[in-house]
Design a protein around this motif. Structure first.
Motif, PDB file in Angstrom:
ATOM      1  N   GLU A  64     -19.066 -17.860  26.502  1.00 39.71           N
ATOM      2  CA  GLU A  64     -18.771 -18.064  27.916  1.00 39.71           C
ATOM      3  C   GLU A  64     -17.540 -17.263  28.336  1.00 39.71           C
ATOM      4  N   TYR A  65     -16.528 -17.193  27.493  1.00 38.47           N
ATOM      5  CA  TYR A  65     -15.347 -16.393  27.829  1.00 38.47           C
ATOM      6  C   TYR A  65     -15.688 -14.905  27.906  1.00 38.47           C
ATOM      7  N   ILE A  66     -16.567 -14.451  27.027  1.00 40.96           N
ATOM      8  CA  ILE A  66     -16.992 -13.052  27.084  1.00 40.96           C
ATOM      9  C   ILE A  66     -17.749 -12.784  28.378  1.00 40.96           C
ATOM     10  N   ARG A  67     -18.593 -13.726  28.787  1.00 44.12           N
ATOM     11  CA  ARG A  67     -19.339 -13.563  30.034  1.00 44.12           C
ATOM     12  C   ARG A  67     -18.391 -13.552  31.230  1.00 44.12           C
ATOM     13  N   ARG A  68     -17.423 -14.458  31.236  1.00 44.25           N
ATOM     14  CA  ARG A  68     -16.489 -14.544  32.359  1.00 44.25           C
ATOM     15  C   ARG A  68     -15.540 -13.356  32.428  1.00 44.25           C
ATOM     16  N   SER A  69     -15.400 -12.613  31.347  1.00 46.56           N
ATOM     17  CA  SER A  69     -14.510 -11.439  31.369  1.00 46.56           C
ATOM     18  C   SER A  69     -15.079 -10.307  32.210  1.00 46.56           C
TER      19      SER A  69
END
Length: 363
Positions: A230-235
């Protein structure tokens, strides 16, 4: 099947490995039941070959087929199971004895982060909140050490040595322990998490896990994977992956910056150097510089001339880069001694790669 799994447990197989083998065996047993094959004695070589073809034609939810590695991973527990059945005298012959396994592809990691991209992901968690600070410490640990997801969730507080700047991975893949260095920045975030957040998450004093969930328990492997993804997607990056993406990135960036492949192997915990050498093919920067400097189809660069660049790249840096790129140790030059030929032992064959001519032996 249950007795076979118990036998694996007594042979010191890890719980995670047994869990995966059980899942693959249950898939095979269910496939056999659907086709009227209900007992191991009824399984023949033809049945196994049909199941192997079923795996080849199988499509995942995204429409992609199983890779050769995935097919191999599902067939191996079946072979082990039937070998065990023969040794336990439960069946007369092993139908999987001569089963030809699918070839495993030598594939490169799909995505690798650059340094700015990694920093962009690390900046996503809100460090003003307790969970955001914990997540930043988790991401920093993954990026700095390259440890696996299961290795991170198994970390305990006493596994971090702040004075030596190291991290102890206990019973990693293959039940092997190893000591891994941790960067100063990652240690600083871990210390901040330990001082400010972990005491709030603890429900008692008996939980040694380093990273805790909001329920006060050790964070699970599956929730951790969803969290990092999810953090990779939000980046905002157009790259997919989760915890293993940081593992690929750490290994590749270290090799590009001059680390010896054997040091990277020790950090990643690979038993075979060939597994680590996959990253030498991804670390393309040194080869790109050589290609740019030597290939005739190039744009002229201002400043350093082509001759100067070629000379610089053909020095020690070039040798080290080639060794990392192709996984070849630098050949040792044969030593020439002044010893006479008659010092050789009778029957010894001359060295084929020696530059010293071998003449007839004097009597």
């Amino acid at each position: 099947m249950k007795r076979h799994l118990e036998w694996l447990l007594t042979r010191n197989y890890s719980v995670e490995s047994i869990r995966l083998k059980e899942g693959y065996l249950r898939q095979f047993i269910q496939w056999c039941d659907e086709r009227g094959v209900g007992r191991p004695q009824e399984v023949t070589r033809a049945v196994l070959e049909r199941y192997q073809r079923h795996l080849y034609l199988y499509r995942k939810k995204d429409g992609q087929p199983l890779s050769g590695y995935a097919q191999h991973q599902r067939l191996t527990p079946i072979r082990v199971w039937f070998r065990w059945l023969v040794r336990q005298h439960r069946i007369l012959s092993n139908p999987a004895a001569d089963l030809e396994m699918p070839r495993i592809e030598q594939r490169l990691p799909r995505h690798i982060l650059s340094v700015p991209e990694a920093e962009q992901i690390l900046a996503v968690p809100d460090v003003t909140s307790a969970m955001g600070l914990r997540d930043r410490a988790i991401l920093e640990t993954l990026y700095s050490t390259g440890i696996r997801r299961l290795e991170l969730v198994s970390l305990e507080v006493h596994d971090i040595d702040h004075e030596r700047g190291t991290l102890m991975v206990r019973e990693g893949k293959g039940k092997r322990d190893r000591m891994v260095p941790v960067g100063d920045r990652a240690l600083a975030w871990i210390r901040k998490y330990l001082d400010e957040v972990r005491p709030q998450l603890m429900l008692g004093d008996d939980n040694p896990a380093l990273f805790l969930s909001i329920q006060g328990e050790a964070i699970g492997a599956t929730p951790l994977g969803h969290l990092v993804r999810e953090y990779i997607r939000r980046s905002g990056l157009q790259k997919s992956g989760a915890c293993h993406l940081f593992r690929h990135t750490m290994a590749t960036l270290m090799l590009e910056n001059g680390a010896d492949v054997r040091f990277v192997q020790a950090m990643l915990g690979h038993a075979d150097l060939k597994t680590t050498q996959v990253y030498t093919h991804v670390a393309i920067r040194a080869l790109k510089e050589i290609h740019t400097a030597t290939h005739p189809a190039r744009l002229e660069r201002a400043g350093e001339t082509t001759e100067q660049k070629v000379t610089r790249l053909r020095q020690h840096e070039y040798i080290e880069s080639s060794r990392r790129l192709f996984g070849m140790a630098e050949s040792r030059k044969p030593s020439v001694t002044d010893a006479p030929d008659d010092t050789a032992v009778d029957g010894d064959a001359p060295c084929l790669n020696s530059s010293v001519p071998v003449g007839p032996k004097e009597k």
